[in-house]
Design a protein around this motif. Structure first.
Motif, PDB file in Angstrom:
ATOM      1  N   GLU A  22       0.796  -1.225   0.000  1.00 34.81           N
ATOM      2  CA  GLU A  22       0.000   0.000   0.000  1.00 34.81           C
ATOM      3  C   GLU A  22       0.837   1.288   0.000  1.00 34.81           C
ATOM      4  N   TRP A  23       2.076   1.206   0.470  1.00 33.68           N
ATOM      5  CA  TRP A  23       2.904   2.411   0.580  1.00 33.68           C
ATOM      6  C   TRP A  23       4.025   2.443  -0.454  1.00 33.68           C
ATOM      7  N   THR A  24       4.806   1.389  -0.548  1.00 30.33           N
ATOM      8  CA  THR A  24       6.011   1.382  -1.383  1.00 30.33           C
ATOM      9  C   THR A  24       5.768   1.779  -2.845  1.00 30.33           C
ATOM     10  N   PRO A  25       4.662   1.349  -3.492  1.00 34.43           N
ATOM     11  CA  PRO A  25       4.469   1.714  -4.907  1.00 34.43           C
ATOM     12  C   PRO A  25       4.111   3.192  -5.125  1.00 34.43           C
ATOM     13  N   ASN A  26       3.891   3.950  -4.060  1.00 40.50           N
ATOM     14  CA  ASN A  26       3.381   5.316  -4.202  1.00 40.50           C
ATOM     15  C   ASN A  26       4.376   6.366  -3.730  1.00 40.50           C
ATOM     16  N   ALA A  27       4.302   7.546  -4.348  1.00 38.29           N
ATOM     17  CA  ALA A  27       5.129   8.677  -3.918  1.00 38.29           C
ATOM     18  C   ALA A  27       4.469   9.419  -2.768  1.00 38.29           C
ATOM     19  N   VAL A  28       3.124   9.448  -2.781  1.00 38.51           N
ATOM     20  CA  VAL A  28       2.338  10.117  -1.736  1.00 38.51           C
ATOM     21  C   VAL A  28       1.243   9.160  -1.272  1.00 38.51           C
ATOM     22  N   VAL A  29       1.039   9.070   0.029  1.00 36.38           N
ATOM     23  CA  VAL A  29      -0.046   8.253   0.573  1.00 36.38           C
ATOM     24  C   VAL A  29      -0.843   9.068   1.585  1.00 36.38           C
ATOM     25  N   LYS A  30      -2.098   8.688   1.775  1.00 36.40           N
ATOM     26  CA  LYS A  30      -2.925   9.301   2.815  1.00 36.40           C
ATOM     27  C   LYS A  30      -2.898   8.393   4.039  1.00 36.40           C
ATOM     28  N   VAL A  31      -2.323   8.884   5.118  1.00 41.75           N
ATOM     29  CA  VAL A  31      -2.058   8.053   6.289  1.00 41.75           C
ATOM     30  C   VAL A  31      -3.338   7.571   6.956  1.00 41.75           C
ATOM     31  N   PHE A  32      -4.328   8.438   7.148  1.00 40.99           N
ATOM     32  CA  PHE A  32      -5.504   8.056   7.935  1.00 40.99           C
ATOM     33  C   PHE A  32      -6.303   6.919   7.297  1.00 40.99           C
ATOM     34  N   PRO A  33      -6.712   7.025   6.018  1.00 43.59           N
ATOM     35  CA  PRO A  33      -7.465   5.889   5.441  1.00 43.59           C
ATOM     36  C   PRO A  33      -6.651   4.602   5.385  1.00 43.59           C
ATOM     37  N   LEU A  34      -5.333   4.714   5.132  1.00 45.36           N
ATOM     38  CA  LEU A  34      -4.517   3.499   5.088  1.00 45.36           C
ATOM     39  C   LEU A  34      -4.329   2.892   6.473  1.00 45.36           C
ATOM     40  N   SER A  35      -4.236   3.734   7.502  1.00 42.20           N
ATOM     41  CA  SER A  35      -4.110   3.185   8.859  1.00 42.20           C
ATOM     42  C   SER A  35      -5.398   2.486   9.274  1.00 42.20           C
ATOM     43  N   LYS A  36      -6.546   2.994   8.811  1.00 36.79           N
ATOM     44  CA  LYS A  36      -7.814   2.313   9.091  1.00 36.79           C
ATOM     45  C   LYS A  36      -7.848   0.940   8.411  1.00 36.79           C
ATOM     46  N   LYS A  37      -7.377   0.903   7.178  1.00 39.19           N
ATOM     47  CA  LYS A  37      -7.363  -0.363   6.447  1.00 39.19           C
ATOM     48  C   LYS A  37      -6.462  -1.375   7.150  1.00 39.19           C
ATOM     49  N   TYR A  38      -5.285  -0.910   7.566  1.00 39.78           N
ATOM     50  CA  TYR A  38      -4.329  -1.799   8.234  1.00 39.78           C
ATOM     51  C   TYR A  38      -4.850  -2.283   9.589  1.00 39.78           C
ATOM     52  N   THR A  39      -5.344  -1.367  10.422  1.00 38.32           N
ATOM     53  CA  THR A  39      -5.772  -1.753  11.765  1.00 38.32           C
ATOM     54  C   THR A  39      -6.994  -2.671  11.723  1.00 38.32           C
ATOM     55  N   PHE A  40      -7.868  -2.471  10.738  1.00 36.53           N
ATOM     56  CA  PHE A  40      -9.044  -3.342  10.633  1.00 36.53           C
ATOM     57  C   PHE A  40      -8.648  -4.745  10.190  1.00 36.53           C
ATOM     58  N   GLU A  41      -7.748  -4.816   9.220  1.00 33.45           N
ATOM     59  CA  GLU A  41      -7.294  -6.131   8.751  1.00 33.45           C
ATOM     60  C   GLU A  41      -6.584  -6.875   9.873  1.00 33.45           C
ATOM     61  N   LEU A  42      -5.754  -6.170  10.633  1.00 29.68           N
ATOM     62  CA  LEU A  42      -5.047  -6.813  11.744  1.00 29.68           C
ATOM     63  C   LEU A  42      -6.029  -7.281  12.811  1.00 29.68           C
ATOM     64  N   ALA A  43      -7.020  -6.439  13.120  1.00 28.23           N
ATOM     65  CA  ALA A  43      -8.016  -6.823  14.128  1.00 28.23           C
ATOM     66  C   ALA A  43      -8.761  -8.074  13.711  1.00 28.23           C
ATOM     67  N   CYS A  44      -9.113  -8.169  12.429  1.00 33.72           N
ATOM     68  CA  CYS A  44      -9.816  -9.366  11.946  1.00 33.72           C
ATOM     69  C   CYS A  44      -8.941 -10.607  12.065  1.00 33.72           C
TER      70      CYS A  44
END
Length: 399
Positions: A113-135
């Protein structure tokens, strides 16, 4: 809701100056509410849980939940499973087994989610990561489907719970690592297993807390690491010392986490300035007097981080980002309360600490962060959220 008209920190500060530094009356979410202020107010509410006050959830909060349908059920069912059970499954000894999974998933997330991009949006990606980890941790399975509403989540959860219960019965298993299986194996005071609805309510409660609060905590920490290069430099130094003591593919251990002292001070200072939650309501179960004010039975009370976190009485020069505040014995008791306190202190405090530190470790080792919008404004919902999602420019380290 009056608090929605102003930023909550300003709302609290203005009323403390106008009315009282101890407690003031206002209307929140259509309820007559006594807002308790400062360390003394926090301590009073935290230590009088079940004596003078009890937990209370405003129905209108369902608008800020990822699962609105969850709030339509009886929220007190979330306490149906013994609170001590929640504490047991989220305490450090139990969480140690999940550390390799946290580290591996963190690396996987950054790679995709991060490495292929020059700019990322931290908040939506952190939600995606924390939800996947919680599951992965709570359900023992990934959950990648798009969430289109509470009913779909409920149906999917009930299916997973039913399948897991049948699987446990068929194999006659009594030991399992994922939290769902542990919940299915625990019994209530009468020796009966909990119903699938009770378990789904508890799972959703854990998912909501992880998705909302933990993703906000991760965003808060990365916000300040991106903002202050000198802070980033010290965090990187600490994390690289840990990385150099390990093989390239060797996952983090509990001993590594314990070495992240400066990083955790940075995280705590981030949570002081940009807390993941604003406070919590209680309902009075008997009339009582506090600081000369009589609080009638049935009134709501509210404690808030904003009466202490930026109070110069407890934190000199409160707007300054200064991780050294947490060195030694740290701030006075009941002044730093991002996870609440007392019997209802967030049981996921240690889970959040691990998740934040693991993510910090992997982010700073791969990238230097630069904020795209230097003075991005915050909007206040259940937590403080960067209005544009905290876009950052990634500067990968040379290999």
């Amino acid at each position: 809701m009056e608090m929605a008209l102003l930023s909550p920190p300003k709302f609290i500060k203005d009323r403390m100056e106008k009315y009282s530094q101890d407690v003031f009356q206002t209307s929140l979410l259509g309820e007559r509410t006594a807002v308790f202020c400062g360390a003394k107010g926090n301590k009073f509410l935290f230590t009088n849980e079940y004596k003078l006050v009890t937990s209370w959830w405003p129905k209108s909060l369902k608008k800020v939940f990822i699962f609105p349908e969850f709030v339509d059920t009886n929220l007190k069912q979330v306490s149906a499973l013994k609170r001590s059970f929640h504490d047991d499954i989220l305490k450090p000894e139990a969480l140690k087994q999940y550390l390799p999974m946290m580290d591996a998933l963190s690396r996987e997330h950054l790679e995709h989610e991060w490495t292929p991009n020059a700019v990322v949006k931290v908040f939506p990606l952190s939600k995606k990561y924390t939800f996947e980890l919680a599951c992965r941790i709570f359900l023992g399975t990934g959950y990648n489907r798009a969430i289109k509403g509470g009913k779909m989540v409920r149906q999917e959860l009930m299916r997973i719970i039913n399948d897991r219960r049948n699987e446990l019965m068929e194999k006659n298993e009594t030991e399992h690592t994922d939290l769902l299986s542990k919940m299915l194996l625990v019994t209530n005071e009468n020796g009966q297993f909990y119903s699938e609805m009770e378990i789904s309510n508890n799972i959703i409660g854990l998912l909501v807390a992880s998705f909302d609060t933990t993703s906000s905590a991760v965003t808060s920490v990365l916000n300040y690491i991106a903002e202050y290069p000198d802070i980033y430099k010290e965090v990187l130094k600490e994390q690289m010392e840990i990385a150099k003591s390990k093989g390239p593919d060797e996952l983090l251990t509990w001993e590594d986490i314990e070495k992240m002292k400066y990083s955790w001070n940075v995280a705590r200072e981030s949570l002081r300035l940009m807390p993941p939650a604003q406070g919590a309501f209680r309902e009075t179960i008997t009339e009582f007097t506090y600081a000369g004010f009589t609080i009638p039975r049935g009134w709501k009370t509210f404690w808030t981080v904003h009466s202490s976190h930026k109070n110069p009485k407890y934190f000199p020069n409160p707007e300054k980002f200064d991780p050294s505040r947490f060195e030694g014995s740290g701030p006075p008791p009941y002044t730093f309360v991002p996870f609440g306190g007392g019997p209802r202190m967030c049981p996921g405090k240690e889970y959040a600490r691990l998740e934040v530190l693991v993510f910090m470790h992997n982010v700073v080792r791969k990238f230097k962060l630069e904020k795209v919008i230097p003075n991005e404004k915050l909007v206040f919902h259940a937590s403080a959220t960067p209005v544009h999602g905290l876009p950052v420019r990634l500067h990968p380290h040379e290999k």
